[in-house]
Design a protein around this motif. Sequence first.
Motif, PDB file in Angstrom:
ATOM      1  N   HIS A  29      -6.792  -8.000 -30.219  1.00 24.86           N
ATOM      2  CA  HIS A  29      -6.233  -8.851 -29.177  1.00 24.86           C
ATOM      3  C   HIS A  29      -5.948 -10.255 -29.723  1.00 24.86           C
ATOM      4  O   HIS A  29      -6.507 -10.672 -30.741  1.00 24.86           O
ATOM      5  N   LEU A  30      -5.082 -10.967 -29.006  1.00 25.09           N
ATOM      6  CA  LEU A  30      -4.709 -12.328 -29.371  1.00 25.09           C
ATOM      7  C   LEU A  30      -5.038 -13.277 -28.225  1.00 25.09           C
ATOM      8  O   LEU A  30      -4.803 -12.940 -27.056  1.00 25.09           O
ATOM      9  N   LEU A  31      -5.567 -14.448 -28.550  1.00 26.61           N
ATOM     10  CA  LEU A  31      -5.723 -15.500 -27.567  1.00 26.61           C
ATOM     11  C   LEU A  31      -4.433 -16.319 -27.556  1.00 26.61           C
ATOM     12  O   LEU A  31      -3.958 -16.746 -28.617  1.00 26.61           O
ATOM     13  N   VAL A  32      -3.869 -16.521 -26.380  1.00 29.12           N
ATOM     14  CA  VAL A  32      -2.602 -17.237 -26.256  1.00 29.12           C
ATOM     15  C   VAL A  32      -2.814 -18.492 -25.424  1.00 29.12           C
ATOM     16  O   VAL A  32      -3.335 -18.420 -24.297  1.00 29.12           O
ATOM     17  N   ASP A  33      -2.449 -19.633 -25.993  1.00 33.50           N
ATOM     18  CA  ASP A  33      -2.413 -20.889 -25.239  1.00 33.50           C
ATOM     19  C   ASP A  33      -1.102 -20.872 -24.468  1.00 33.50           C
ATOM     20  O   ASP A  33      -0.023 -21.016 -25.044  1.00 33.50           O
ATOM     21  N   THR A  69      -0.520 -18.804 -30.498  1.00 31.78           N
ATOM     22  CA  THR A  69      -1.815 -18.272 -30.892  1.00 31.78           C
ATOM     23  C   THR A  69      -2.533 -19.313 -31.755  1.00 31.78           C
ATOM     24  O   THR A  69      -1.910 -20.271 -32.225  1.00 31.78           O
ATOM     25  N   PRO A  70      -3.834 -19.154 -31.976  1.00 28.27           N
ATOM     26  CA  PRO A  70      -4.560 -20.137 -32.793  1.00 28.27           C
ATOM     27  C   PRO A  70      -3.980 -20.339 -34.196  1.00 28.27           C
ATOM     28  O   PRO A  70      -4.123 -21.411 -34.783  1.00 28.27           O
ATOM     29  N   ASP A  71      -3.302 -19.315 -34.742  1.00 32.92           N
ATOM     30  CA  ASP A  71      -2.720 -19.465 -36.076  1.00 32.92           C
ATOM     31  C   ASP A  71      -1.277 -19.964 -36.040  1.00 32.92           C
ATOM     32  O   ASP A  71      -0.580 -19.964 -37.062  1.00 32.92           O
ATOM     33  N   GLY A  72      -0.817 -20.388 -34.843  1.00 35.37           N
ATOM     34  CA  GLY A  72       0.485 -21.032 -34.743  1.00 35.37           C
ATOM     35  C   GLY A  72       1.659 -20.128 -34.455  1.00 35.37           C
ATOM     36  O   GLY A  72       2.806 -20.600 -34.397  1.00 35.37           O
ATOM     37  N   ARG A  73       1.427 -18.834 -34.244  1.00 32.72           N
ATOM     38  CA  ARG A  73       2.539 -17.942 -33.881  1.00 32.72           C
ATOM     39  C   ARG A  73       2.994 -18.235 -32.451  1.00 32.72           C
ATOM     40  O   ARG A  73       2.166 -18.469 -31.568  1.00 32.72           O
ATOM     41  N   ARG A  74       4.287 -18.245 -32.248  1.00 33.04           N
ATOM     42  CA  ARG A  74       4.834 -18.352 -30.886  1.00 33.04           C
ATOM     43  C   ARG A  74       5.209 -16.947 -30.445  1.00 33.04           C
ATOM     44  O   ARG A  74       6.056 -16.293 -31.052  1.00 33.04           O
ATOM     45  N   VAL A  75       4.540 -16.481 -29.379  1.00 26.52           N
ATOM     46  CA  VAL A  75       4.712 -15.091 -28.960  1.00 26.52           C
ATOM     47  C   VAL A  75       4.998 -15.025 -27.463  1.00 26.52           C
ATOM     48  O   VAL A  75       4.631 -15.908 -26.697  1.00 26.52           O
ATOM     49  N   PRO A  91      -3.061  -7.843 -25.825  1.00 23.81           N
ATOM     50  CA  PRO A  91      -3.175  -6.872 -26.924  1.00 23.81           C
ATOM     51  C   PRO A  91      -2.154  -7.198 -28.007  1.00 23.81           C
ATOM     52  O   PRO A  91      -1.001  -7.525 -27.697  1.00 23.81           O
ATOM     53  N   GLU A  92      -2.561  -7.110 -29.257  1.00 27.90           N
ATOM     54  CA  GLU A  92      -1.642  -7.405 -30.354  1.00 27.90           C
ATOM     55  C   GLU A  92      -0.387  -6.538 -30.281  1.00 27.90           C
ATOM     56  O   GLU A  92       0.714  -6.980 -30.620  1.00 27.90           O
TER      57      GLU A  92
END
Length: 318
Positions: A29-33, A69-75, A91-92
């Motif tokens: 899973h991904l945490l999304v801001d 996401t915490p690693d800077g991906r825009r999703v 979910p990823e």
Amino acid sequence: MRAIQITEFGGPEVLNVTELPDPSAGPGHLLVDVSRAGINYADTHQAEDSYLAASTLPMVPGGEVVGTTPDGRRVVALVGTGGYAEKAVAPEALAWDVPDAIDDTTALGMIVQGASAWVLLRRSVHLAPGESVVVHAAAGGVGSLAVQLAKAWGAGRVIATASSKEKRDLALDLGADVAIDANEPGLKDALIDANGGRRVDTVLEMTGGTVTDQSLRALAPFGRLAFYGMASRREPSPVRPATLMAHSTTISGMWLAHVFQLPGDVMRTALEELFGLAADGRLRVVRGGEYGLAEARRAHEDLRARRTTGKLVLDPSR
């Protein structure tokens, strides 16, 4: 974090702003801001527990978000629930990278509504070049994109329906060949007249009740109707299989969640084509309005009263 939480089922009045602990993302899973959350008609059903998938309480509504996401991906991602919040977990497998050329509202407009229009036309009614297509609720999120996609893919005639002159004018601006009043009492004849006196080949329908009934009667032999919602909350008349055979009619239902059971990555295929068309200026998401988190009730009221057009988004920062 600030979020909308539902603790009892009902109408817009059950949407309450509250403070909740930040969610955490487990494996896969991904945490999304969340920069923006999408607002869909399905959310109104989710709030009253009348959706295809059962809801459980307490619940943070909202099934789609765009953010980082915490690693800077825009999703842009499908989350099921939890979208009406400052942070969400996705979910990823249900998160897709957003090209730089695509803004937040466009990304959100494509992930459910654009993909729904794509699946309805490509897989549900199998629209062929030169065929006529009726798009009900043509000023809405799915409808406004379906009108444009049908034209881009060579539909012979795109017939839009909408409930007000302003919405019909919008449908014409998006490329519909003709737009008629959705409340027309003789809808079957109006659809046939709009198609030059010929019965129609395909219909995208999400209203229910007599709109579905009249649309079925307007179909040509081997005509197809795809049913993907029931905004009126009124059931259409029952259909007998013998009636389908007598008119060589096909009726299909579509729930976007089922595309994930198909072989291949249908969503990725759809989104890549949709994002490409948008980046080229051939497809645009109609901006229906932006609401702050504290305005979620008003957003649902506007949706249920059919006062909206295009894509609605929620800004969790206000």
